[in-house]
Write a protein that holds these residues in place. Sequence first.
Motif, short mmCIF file in Angstrom:
data_model
loop_
_atom_site.label_atom_id
_atom_site.label_comp_id
_atom_site.label_asym_id
_atom_site.label_seq_id
_atom_site.Cartn_x
_atom_site.Cartn_y
_atom_site.Cartn_z
N ASN A 35 3.71 63.08 0.33
CA ASN A 35 4.10 63.60 1.65
C ASN A 35 5.05 62.65 2.36
N GLU A 36 6.17 62.38 1.68
CA GLU A 36 7.18 61.46 2.23
C GLU A 36 8.53 62.18 2.31
N PRO A 37 9.38 61.73 3.21
CA PRO A 37 10.73 62.32 3.26
C PRO A 37 11.45 62.12 1.93
N VAL A 38 12.18 63.14 1.52
CA VAL A 38 12.90 63.09 0.24
C VAL A 38 14.35 62.69 0.52
N PRO A 39 14.87 61.67 -0.18
CA PRO A 39 16.28 61.27 0.02
C PRO A 39 17.22 62.19 -0.78
N ARG A 47 15.50 68.58 -9.04
CA ARG A 47 15.15 69.98 -9.26
C ARG A 47 13.73 70.29 -8.83
N LEU A 48 12.86 69.24 -8.81
CA LEU A 48 11.46 69.46 -8.42
C LEU A 48 10.96 68.28 -7.59
N VAL A 49 10.31 68.60 -6.48
CA VAL A 49 9.55 67.60 -5.73
C VAL A 49 8.08 67.93 -5.95
N ALA A 50 7.36 67.02 -6.60
CA ALA A 50 5.93 67.22 -6.85
C ALA A 50 5.17 66.34 -5.87
N ASN A 51 4.49 66.98 -4.94
CA ASN A 51 3.86 66.26 -3.84
C ASN A 51 2.40 65.97 -4.15
N PHE A 52 2.05 64.69 -4.12
CA PHE A 52 0.66 64.25 -4.36
C PHE A 52 -0.09 64.31 -3.03
N SER A 53 -0.30 65.53 -2.56
CA SER A 53 -0.88 65.74 -1.24
C SER A 53 -0.90 67.25 -1.03
N VAL A 54 -1.89 67.74 -0.31
CA VAL A 54 -1.84 69.18 -0.01
C VAL A 54 -0.89 69.44 1.15
N GLY A 55 -0.86 68.49 2.12
CA GLY A 55 0.02 68.63 3.27
C GLY A 55 1.44 68.20 2.91
N TYR A 56 2.43 68.94 3.41
CA TYR A 56 3.83 68.59 3.09
C TYR A 56 4.68 68.59 4.35
N ASP A 57 4.06 68.21 5.46
CA ASP A 57 4.74 68.25 6.75
C ASP A 57 5.87 67.23 6.87
N ARG A 58 5.91 66.22 6.01
CA ARG A 58 6.99 65.23 6.08
C ARG A 58 8.10 65.52 5.06
N ILE A 59 7.96 66.64 4.36
CA ILE A 59 8.98 67.04 3.39
C ILE A 59 9.79 68.18 4.00
N THR A 192 -17.52 66.06 20.86
CA THR A 192 -16.97 65.18 19.82
C THR A 192 -15.82 65.90 19.13
N LEU A 193 -14.68 65.23 19.03
CA LEU A 193 -13.51 65.80 18.36
C LEU A 193 -13.27 65.04 17.06
N VAL A 194 -13.20 65.78 15.96
CA VAL A 194 -12.98 65.15 14.65
C VAL A 194 -11.66 65.67 14.10
N ASN A 195 -10.82 64.76 13.64
CA ASN A 195 -9.54 65.19 13.05
C ASN A 195 -9.32 64.52 11.71
N THR A 196 -9.35 65.35 10.66
CA THR A 196 -9.01 64.88 9.31
C THR A 196 -7.78 65.65 8.80
N ALA A 197 -7.05 66.30 9.71
CA ALA A 197 -5.90 67.13 9.29
C ALA A 197 -4.60 66.34 9.43
N ARG A 198 -3.98 66.44 10.59
CA ARG A 198 -2.80 65.64 10.90
C ARG A 198 -2.87 65.27 12.37
N GLY A 199 -2.47 64.03 12.69
CA GLY A 199 -2.57 63.54 14.05
C GLY A 199 -1.82 64.41 15.05
N ALA A 200 -0.64 64.88 14.65
CA ALA A 200 0.23 65.59 15.60
C ALA A 200 -0.26 66.99 15.94
N VAL A 201 -1.34 67.45 15.31
CA VAL A 201 -1.92 68.74 15.71
C VAL A 201 -2.54 68.61 17.11
#
Length: 278
Positions: A35-39, A47-59, A192-201
């Motif tokens: 989940n990192e920006p692609v240069p 041809r393929l970006v294989a993301n080791f993460s379910v979230g792809y918000d930074r791609i 109680t607020l629990v966040n295991t998703a993404r901070g910016a939500v």
Amino acid sequence: MKIAATRPLPGPAWDELDDVVVGERPDAEILIVMNEPVPFDALPALRLVANFSVGYDRIDVAECRARGIALTNTPGVLDAATADLAMALMLAARRRVVEGDAAIRNGDWPHLVAREVTGATLAIVGLGRIGSAVARRAAGFDMRVIGVRSRQGDLDAALREADIVSVHAPLNDDTRGLISRERLALLRDGATLVNTARGAVIDEDALVDELVSGRIDAGLDVFAHEPRVPEALIGLPNVVLTPHVASSTVETRAAMTRVVVDNVLAFARGEPLPTPVL
Ligand code: DGY
């Protein structure tokens, strides 16, 4: 095919890939990221970006699409680990586990009175695979679960009613800032607020203000500007902090690597991708 990765991945499946360069490889056709920006401009053959993460918000998905680059992620294999950490944060924050641990290490023996988890009303924001795994665990704690799928009406009602809110929505244009300052104000005192998703939500500044006031407590695995954690949280007793580790178990990370490698191998063979985003 020519494969580059920003890091080596854990688990035995990694060894099935030949000719992976960890680091820069200008002629890479496949890039493995977490989940990192692609240069894009530095990788003209990509041809393929294989993301080791379910979230792809930074791609940049739109850029991948425009350039005809395929994108895969790792859904399904990290639901249990993420749901487990959400439960751990709920329990730790509600039962003041970290505060008690810190007190003992400090030579103290305080009289801590906590809030119950069993029987609490739990609002799950984002009732996908991970949210549903949390709901199944919550049943074991006799919790009343309110699942929220959309950002409209029912979210506000759920926030008003919940003792505990657990966030499991992906970060995208619809969910950025979803738990706004106004919505945080709907939470009950002592919630109680629990966040295991993404901070910016969540509106992080507003969350910090609520936590500093002591009105609510929280268990946070994710932050808006990782690895930066708001300074104001560091000394607070009413927040439990973990460094984005919800999927970080030996078993789950190996399973995520398996999914990445299966996508890379399928792409190299010209077969359908097992878990395509694009
Ligand atoms: C995921 O898979 O999205 C986890 O948050 C790790 O980045």
